[in-house]
Design a protein around this motif. Structure first.
Motif, short mmCIF file in Angstrom:
data_model
loop_
_atom_site.label_atom_id
_atom_site.label_comp_id
_atom_site.label_asym_id
_atom_site.label_seq_id
_atom_site.Cartn_x
_atom_site.Cartn_y
_atom_site.Cartn_z
N GLY A 295 0.52 6.60 7.81
CA GLY A 295 -0.63 5.73 7.61
C GLY A 295 -0.24 4.27 7.56
O GLY A 295 -0.96 3.40 8.05
N ALA A 296 0.93 3.98 6.98
CA ALA A 296 1.41 2.60 6.90
C ALA A 296 1.71 2.05 8.29
O ALA A 296 1.38 0.90 8.60
CB ALA A 296 2.65 2.53 6.02
N LEU A 297 2.33 2.85 9.15
CA LEU A 297 2.62 2.41 10.52
C LEU A 297 1.33 2.15 11.29
O LEU A 297 1.21 1.16 12.02
CB LEU A 297 3.47 3.45 11.23
N ALA A 298 0.36 3.06 11.13
CA ALA A 298 -0.91 2.88 11.82
C ALA A 298 -1.64 1.65 11.29
O ALA A 298 -2.21 0.87 12.07
CB ALA A 298 -1.78 4.13 11.64
N TYR B 249 -8.17 16.27 -3.53
CA TYR B 249 -7.98 14.93 -4.08
C TYR B 249 -6.50 14.59 -4.20
O TYR B 249 -5.69 15.39 -4.66
CB TYR B 249 -8.64 14.80 -5.45
N LYS B 250 -6.15 13.36 -3.74
CA LYS B 250 -4.78 12.87 -3.86
C LYS B 250 -4.77 11.58 -4.64
O LYS B 250 -5.63 10.72 -4.44
CB LYS B 250 -4.17 12.61 -2.46
N GLU B 251 -3.81 11.44 -5.52
CA GLU B 251 -3.68 10.23 -6.33
C GLU B 251 -3.45 9.02 -5.44
O GLU B 251 -2.51 8.99 -4.65
CB GLU B 251 -2.52 10.37 -7.31
N GLY B 252 -4.35 8.03 -5.54
CA GLY B 252 -4.21 6.81 -4.74
C GLY B 252 -4.80 6.92 -3.36
O GLY B 252 -4.97 5.92 -2.67
N GLY B 253 -5.11 8.13 -2.90
CA GLY B 253 -5.68 8.30 -1.57
C GLY B 253 -4.68 8.81 -0.55
O GLY B 253 -4.93 9.79 0.14
N GLN B 254 -3.54 8.12 -0.46
CA GLN B 254 -2.46 8.49 0.47
C GLN B 254 -3.01 8.82 1.86
O GLN B 254 -2.79 9.89 2.40
CB GLN B 254 -1.67 9.68 -0.09
N ALA C 210 0.82 -1.21 0.00
CA ALA C 210 0.00 0.00 0.00
C ALA C 210 0.85 1.26 0.00
O ALA C 210 0.53 2.25 -0.65
CB ALA C 210 -0.92 0.00 1.21
N LEU C 211 1.97 1.21 0.72
CA LEU C 211 2.88 2.35 0.75
C LEU C 211 3.52 2.57 -0.62
O LEU C 211 3.65 3.71 -1.09
CB LEU C 211 3.96 2.11 1.81
N LYS C 212 3.87 1.46 -1.27
CA LYS C 212 4.49 1.55 -2.59
C LYS C 212 3.51 2.11 -3.63
O LYS C 212 3.89 2.87 -4.51
CB LYS C 212 4.99 0.17 -3.02
N ARG C 213 2.23 1.74 -3.50
CA ARG C 213 1.21 2.19 -4.44
C ARG C 213 0.60 3.53 -4.03
O ARG C 213 -0.35 3.99 -4.64
CB ARG C 213 0.12 1.13 -4.57
N PHE D 248 -10.15 -2.47 2.89
CA PHE D 248 -8.97 -1.73 2.44
C PHE D 248 -8.77 -1.83 0.93
O PHE D 248 -8.59 -0.82 0.24
CB PHE D 248 -7.73 -2.22 3.17
N PHE D 249 -8.80 -3.06 0.40
CA PHE D 249 -8.52 -3.23 -1.03
C PHE D 249 -9.62 -2.63 -1.90
O PHE D 249 -9.34 -1.98 -2.91
CB PHE D 249 -8.33 -4.71 -1.37
#
Length: 335
Positions: A78-81, A125-130, A68-71, A104-105
Motif C-alpha cells: 500500500g505504501a508503494l502504491a 478489522y485491522k488496527e490502523g487500517g493497514q 503511514a507505513l510506520k503507523r 488520507f489523514f
C-alpha cells in the motif's frame, strides 16, 4: 544492555540514511527536470517543470507514506502504491495534493477512532487500517488517471475551475475532486456511523432494519458524515486555490467547490451503499455473531449477491461520480 556507543552509532546510521534519501531525491528531481526540459525543447509538447516542483512531488509523498507505513495505516504494498498516487497528483496540481492529504489523514484518523467497538462488528478489522495496494488503487486509481490526463491537457500547475476558459481541464479537476470526495464520504460514513449511530442501519433498497456492518445499510449519522467528508476534501481544494492561483477574481466563483465536494461525498456514499446492497453478499454468521461477506452453513443471508467485493464497489462508485457529477456541475456553476 545497549551501550552508549551503540546508540550513537544507530543515530549516526539513521542520520546518514536520511541524508542519502534526501540526496537521492534531489538527484532524481533534477534528472526529471532535465528530461522534461529536453522533451519540451525538441517537441514543444510538454511544459518544463521546475526542479522545486519535482523535489516537492517526490519528497513530500515519500515522507507521508513512510509515516503511514510506520503507523500501520498502510502495509508495504500500500505504501508503494500510495507513493505513486501521491507523486502523480502532487506533480499535476497542488490542489489535488491537498485534497488527497485531506482524504488520507482524515480517513486514517477515523479508522483508528472507536476501534474497540468496530472490532465487535467487523470480523476483518485491522488496527490502523493497514490498507494494501489494491485498496489504494481502488480509491486513488481514478484520480491518478485524471491527473495524468490533466497534465497532458494543460501541463502541471494550478488553474481555477472555469468552464468558459478551461472547459476540459475544469471537467477533469472536478472529476478528480469528485472521485476523492466519493471515497472520503464513503469512508467517513463507514467509520463514523457504526460508532455514533444510536439506531440500527436501514437497507437502502428496502428501508428495512439490518444489523450493523451490512453492506448497503445507511444511517442518518453516516449520511451526515459522508457529506462532511466531501466538504472537507472540497475545502482543502478551495483553500489551495485561494493561496496559489493568480488572478482568481477574474475566473468564475470558486466557493462552489466545497458544496460540490459535499454533494460528491453524499451521493458517492449512497451509490456505494446501493451497489453494496445488490452486488456484495451480506450474511449474519451465528457462530461468531457478526455480519460477514461469505456463505456458510452457519450464515443467514441478509442481502446482495457475491458479485463484487468492497474494493470493486469503491472503484465503480468513484468512476460513476467522476463521469456524471462534473457535467451536472457545469450546468449549475455560477458565472
Amino acid at each position: 544492555m545497549v551501550s552508549e556507543s551503540d546508540l550513537l552509532m544507530k543515530e549516526y546510521i539513521n542520520m546518514m540514511i536520511d541524508v542519502m534519501v534526501l540526496c537521492g531525491t534531489l538527484a532524481l528531481s533534477l534528472s526529471f527536470w532535465v528530461v522534461s526540459l529536453t522533451i519540451s525543447t525538441y517537441y514543444g509538447t510538454l511544459q518544463p517543470v521546475s526542479p522545486w516542483r519535482w523535489l516537492f512531488s517526490i519528497l513530500v509523498p515519500l515522507v507521508v507514506t513512510a509515516r503511514a507505513l510506520k503507523r500501520r495505516s498502510l502495509d508495504r504494498t500500500g505504501a508503494l502504491a500510495a507513493l505513486l498516487v501521491g507523486f502523480v497528483l502532487t506533480l499535476a496540481n497542488y490542489s489535488f495534493f491537498l485534497s488527497l492529504l485531506a482524504f488520507f489523514f482524515s480517513s486514517s484518523k477515523l479508522t483508528r477512532w472507536g476501534g474497540a467497538k468496530k472490532k465487535k462488528i467487523d470480523p476483518d478489522y485491522k488496527e490502523g487500517g493497514q490498507r494494501n495496494w489494491v485498496q489504494v488503487f481502488c480509491n486513488g486509481g481514478v484520480p491518478t488517471e485524471l491527473a495524468l490526463l490533466y497534465m497532458i491537457e494543460v501541463g502541471p500547475g494550478e488553474i481555477p475551475v472555469d468552464f468558459s476558459k478551461h472547459y476540459s481541464a475544469s471537467w477533469m479537476c472536478l472529476a478528480l475532486l469528485g472521485a476523492l470526495a466519493c471515497s472520503t464520504g464513503d469512508t467517513w460514513a463507514s467509520e463514523v456511523g457504526p460508532v455514533l449511530s444510536q439506531s440500527e442501519p436501514r437497507l437502502i433498497t428496502t428501508w428495512k432494519k439490518v444489523p450493523t456492518g451490512t453492506n448497503g445499510g445507511v444511517t442518518p449519522v453516516g449520511l451526515v458524515a459522508s457529506f462532511l467528508g466531501g466538504v472537507t476534501v472540497g475545502a482543502a481544494y478551495f483553500v489551495t486555490q485561494i493561496l496559489l492561483v493568480n488572478d482568481l477574481h477574474l475566473a468564475d466563483p470558486q466557493w462552489p467547490i466545497m458544496v460540490y465536494g459535499g454533494v460528491a461525498g453524499l451521493v458517492g456514499s449512497l451509490l456505494d451503499s446501493f451497489l453494496g446492497a445488490n452486488m456484495q453478499y451480506s450474511g449474519f454468521d451465528s457462530s461468531i455473531g457478526k455480519v460477514v461477506s461469505y456463505e456458510s452453513v452457519t450464515t443467514r443471508r441478509i442481502c446482495g449477491k457475491p458479485i463484487l467485493d468492497n474494493n470493486a464497489v469503491n472503484l465503480f462508485s468513484s468512476v460513476l461520480i467522476a463521469l456524471i457529477l462534473p457535467g451536472l456541475a457545469w450546468g449549475m456553476w455560477p458565472r
